[in-house]
Design a protein around this motif. Sequence first.
Motif, PDB file in Angstrom:
ATOM      1  N   GLN A   9      36.722  34.527  24.970  1.00 59.23           N
ATOM      2  CA  GLN A   9      37.656  33.449  24.712  1.00 59.23           C
ATOM      3  C   GLN A   9      37.181  32.155  25.355  1.00 59.23           C
ATOM      4  O   GLN A   9      37.531  31.059  24.918  1.00 59.23           O
ATOM      5  CB  GLN A   9      39.038  33.808  25.272  1.00 59.23           C
ATOM      6  CG  GLN A   9      40.139  32.814  24.895  1.00 59.23           C
ATOM      7  CD  GLN A   9      41.477  33.308  25.350  1.00 59.23           C
ATOM      8  OE1 GLN A   9      41.687  34.493  25.530  1.00 59.23           O
ATOM      9  NE2 GLN A   9      42.404  32.389  25.536  1.00 59.23           N
ATOM     10  N   ALA A  10      36.377  32.269  26.414  1.00 61.73           N
ATOM     11  CA  ALA A  10      35.889  31.081  27.103  1.00 61.73           C
ATOM     12  C   ALA A  10      35.122  30.160  26.177  1.00 61.73           C
ATOM     13  O   ALA A  10      35.038  28.958  26.407  1.00 61.73           O
ATOM     14  CB  ALA A  10      35.008  31.481  28.278  1.00 61.73           C
ATOM     15  N   SER A  11      34.524  30.704  25.126  1.00 65.73           N
ATOM     16  CA  SER A  11      33.728  29.887  24.222  1.00 65.73           C
ATOM     17  C   SER A  11      34.564  29.217  23.138  1.00 65.73           C
ATOM     18  O   SER A  11      34.038  28.472  22.333  1.00 65.73           O
ATOM     19  CB  SER A  11      32.644  30.752  23.573  1.00 65.73           C
ATOM     20  OG  SER A  11      33.241  31.786  22.795  1.00 65.73           O
ATOM     21  N   SER A  49      45.226  32.769  27.723  1.00 66.51           N
ATOM     22  CA  SER A  49      44.311  33.907  27.809  1.00 66.51           C
ATOM     23  C   SER A  49      45.064  35.220  27.635  1.00 66.51           C
ATOM     24  O   SER A  49      46.180  35.380  28.139  1.00 66.51           O
ATOM     25  CB  SER A  49      43.605  33.917  29.172  1.00 66.51           C
ATOM     26  OG  SER A  49      42.855  35.103  29.346  1.00 66.51           O
ATOM     27  N   MET A  50      44.438  36.172  26.947  1.00 59.30           N
ATOM     28  CA  MET A  50      45.023  37.503  26.835  1.00 59.30           C
ATOM     29  C   MET A  50      45.101  38.193  28.192  1.00 59.30           C
ATOM     30  O   MET A  50      45.906  39.098  28.394  1.00 59.30           O
ATOM     31  CB  MET A  50      44.211  38.354  25.857  1.00 59.30           C
ATOM     32  CG  MET A  50      44.303  37.888  24.413  1.00 59.30           C
ATOM     33  SD  MET A  50      43.412  38.997  23.286  1.00 59.30           S
ATOM     34  CE  MET A  50      41.713  38.717  23.838  1.00 59.30           C
ATOM     35  N   ARG A  52      45.965  36.625  30.907  1.00 58.92           N
ATOM     36  CA  ARG A  52      46.965  35.907  31.704  1.00 58.92           C
ATOM     37  C   ARG A  52      46.352  35.467  33.045  1.00 58.92           C
ATOM     38  O   ARG A  52      45.297  34.881  33.070  1.00 58.92           O
ATOM     39  CB  ARG A  52      48.228  36.758  31.906  1.00 58.92           C
ATOM     40  CG  ARG A  52      48.839  37.304  30.598  1.00 58.92           C
ATOM     41  CD  ARG A  52      49.289  36.214  29.654  1.00 58.92           C
ATOM     42  NE  ARG A  52      50.418  35.452  30.209  1.00 58.92           N
ATOM     43  CZ  ARG A  52      50.952  34.386  29.596  1.00 58.92           C
ATOM     44  NH1 ARG A  52      50.450  33.982  28.429  1.00 58.92           N
ATOM     45  NH2 ARG A  52      51.958  33.741  30.131  1.00 58.92           N
ATOM     46  N   ASP A  53      46.994  35.794  34.174  1.00 59.97           N
ATOM     47  CA  ASP A  53      46.471  35.393  35.477  1.00 59.97           C
ATOM     48  C   ASP A  53      45.181  36.113  35.839  1.00 59.97           C
ATOM     49  O   ASP A  53      44.516  35.753  36.813  1.00 59.97           O
ATOM     50  CB  ASP A  53      47.516  35.639  36.573  1.00 59.97           C
ATOM     51  CG  ASP A  53      48.307  34.383  36.908  1.00 59.97           C
ATOM     52  OD1 ASP A  53      48.037  33.329  36.316  1.00 59.97           O
ATOM     53  OD2 ASP A  53      49.201  34.460  37.780  1.00 59.97           O
ATOM     54  N   GLY A  54      44.827  37.149  35.075  1.00 59.33           N
ATOM     55  CA  GLY A  54      43.574  37.842  35.298  1.00 59.33           C
ATOM     56  C   GLY A  54      42.381  37.141  34.681  1.00 59.33           C
ATOM     57  O   GLY A  54      41.242  37.567  34.870  1.00 59.33           O
ATOM     58  N   ASP A  55      42.618  36.072  33.928  1.00 62.80           N
ATOM     59  CA  ASP A  55      41.539  35.260  33.367  1.00 62.80           C
ATOM     60  C   ASP A  55      40.689  34.684  34.504  1.00 62.80           C
ATOM     61  O   ASP A  55      41.202  34.347  35.581  1.00 62.80           O
ATOM     62  CB  ASP A  55      42.160  34.132  32.544  1.00 62.80           C
ATOM     63  CG  ASP A  55      41.148  33.105  32.091  1.00 62.80           C
ATOM     64  OD1 ASP A  55      40.524  33.314  31.043  1.00 62.80           O
ATOM     65  OD2 ASP A  55      40.988  32.094  32.804  1.00 62.80           O
ATOM     66  N   GLY A  56      39.390  34.552  34.287  1.00 55.74           N
ATOM     67  CA  GLY A  56      38.490  34.109  35.342  1.00 55.74           C
ATOM     68  C   GLY A  56      38.810  32.736  35.887  1.00 55.74           C
ATOM     69  O   GLY A  56      38.846  32.528  37.102  1.00 55.74           O
ATOM     70  N   ILE A  57      39.055  31.769  35.002  1.00 51.41           N
ATOM     71  CA  ILE A  57      39.389  30.423  35.457  1.00 51.41           C
ATOM     72  C   ILE A  57      40.761  30.410  36.109  1.00 51.41           C
ATOM     73  O   ILE A  57      40.971  29.763  37.145  1.00 51.41           O
ATOM     74  CB  ILE A  57      39.301  29.425  34.292  1.00 51.41           C
ATOM     75  CG1 ILE A  57      37.839  29.231  33.877  1.00 51.41           C
ATOM     76  CG2 ILE A  57      39.927  28.084  34.661  1.00 51.41           C
ATOM     77  CD1 ILE A  57      37.631  28.308  32.694  1.00 51.41           C
ATOM     78  N   ASN A 121      32.110  34.395  31.336  1.00 55.27           N
ATOM     79  CA  ASN A 121      32.659  35.741  31.447  1.00 55.27           C
ATOM     80  C   ASN A 121      34.144  35.782  31.773  1.00 55.27           C
ATOM     81  O   ASN A 121      34.682  36.848  32.065  1.00 55.27           O
ATOM     82  CB  ASN A 121      31.878  36.518  32.527  1.00 55.27           C
ATOM     83  CG  ASN A 121      30.454  36.790  32.107  1.00 55.27           C
ATOM     84  OD1 ASN A 121      30.187  37.655  31.290  1.00 55.27           O
ATOM     85  ND2 ASN A 121      29.516  36.021  32.652  1.00 55.27           N
ATOM     86  N   ARG A 122      34.817  34.662  31.687  1.00 56.87           N
ATOM     87  CA  ARG A 122      36.198  34.557  32.153  1.00 56.87           C
ATOM     88  C   ARG A 122      37.170  35.476  31.423  1.00 56.87           C
ATOM     89  O   ARG A 122      38.219  35.834  31.949  1.00 56.87           O
ATOM     90  CB  ARG A 122      36.704  33.119  32.021  1.00 56.87           C
ATOM     91  CG  ARG A 122      36.627  32.565  30.600  1.00 56.87           C
ATOM     92  CD  ARG A 122      37.238  31.198  30.473  1.00 56.87           C
ATOM     93  NE  ARG A 122      38.693  31.235  30.541  1.00 56.87           N
ATOM     94  CZ  ARG A 122      39.479  30.353  29.925  1.00 56.87           C
ATOM     95  NH1 ARG A 122      38.957  29.369  29.211  1.00 56.87           N
ATOM     96  NH2 ARG A 122      40.778  30.460  30.029  1.00 56.87           N
ATOM     97  N   SER A 123      36.848  35.888  30.204  1.00 50.85           N
ATOM     98  CA  SER A 123      37.756  36.721  29.415  1.00 50.85           C
ATOM     99  C   SER A 123      37.318  38.177  29.343  1.00 50.85           C
ATOM    100  O   SER A 123      37.846  38.934  28.527  1.00 50.85           O
ATOM    101  CB  SER A 123      37.892  36.155  27.990  1.00 50.85           C
ATOM    102  OG  SER A 123      38.466  34.875  28.020  1.00 50.85           O
TER     103      SER A 123
END
Length: 264
Positions: A9-11, A49-50, A52-57, A121-123
């Motif tokens: 998703q980061a892209s 993000s799918m 949620r708070d676990g997204d890298g950013i 790799n955030r997603s």
Amino acid sequence: MAIGDMERQASDPGTTQHLARLAGTTVPASIPEVVRRLAAIHEYASGTSMLRDGDGIASFTRLYHVITTRIGQMVDSGEFKAADFLIRLDIEFAERYLCALRTYAEDMNRTPGVWRLLFDNRSDPRIAPVNFAIAGVNAHINFDLACALVSTWKHVAPDGDGPESAQFHDYRLINDVFEREMDPLREDLGSLLSRGPDDAIWDRTANWMADLVIRFTRDLAWDEAKRVWERGADDKVMQASAEKLDAIAAFVGERLLRAPVLPV
């Protein structure tokens, strides 16, 4: 450098471009403005993000927002001896992260390797939120901090006075902020040794380990900044330092992301 071949998703150009807009087009003017931008970035990254708070950013920015908010409170209460230095350092430091977000949206190939590693790799659902957060801390301290210190000295010491004892005192006070704030954040992020009752032996051990690493790496950043400053801090010297730090930090960051859930 990427961990997997999955679609990330980061892209997504829309997500990336909007994060760049939230990062702002100019250097923040104050710590409260830094706090506002970080809050907006965290909210958008988490909300789109799918993971949620676990997204890298989202994971890293959440931690960064808490630490910066606390520093702002310390400035307001007069706890720093060299407040002008500390405020400017906080702004220069934040601008490094905000600039990385902007650069990634413009041309990801120009993004510093250690930040591109996190953004690419955030997603990835295989990476634990605590790994994302610590990888972001690695990028920000091991890569960004030395450069932010030099930029700050250029701003607050234009005659070349360089680092002073009062500045180093305030710089070391930030270690105490990490020590106070990291434990609850690690618990929320799912750190392995933070599971179970507070004050358990493994929890105290994790606190000690995290504090030791933060203090050690921040001292290394100060030493690198002093080395650059003493060599004149011109563009060539700063570029060589940045390339070296980016290579080291990216090497560490890739292993942080690939690791099982980090203990601290």
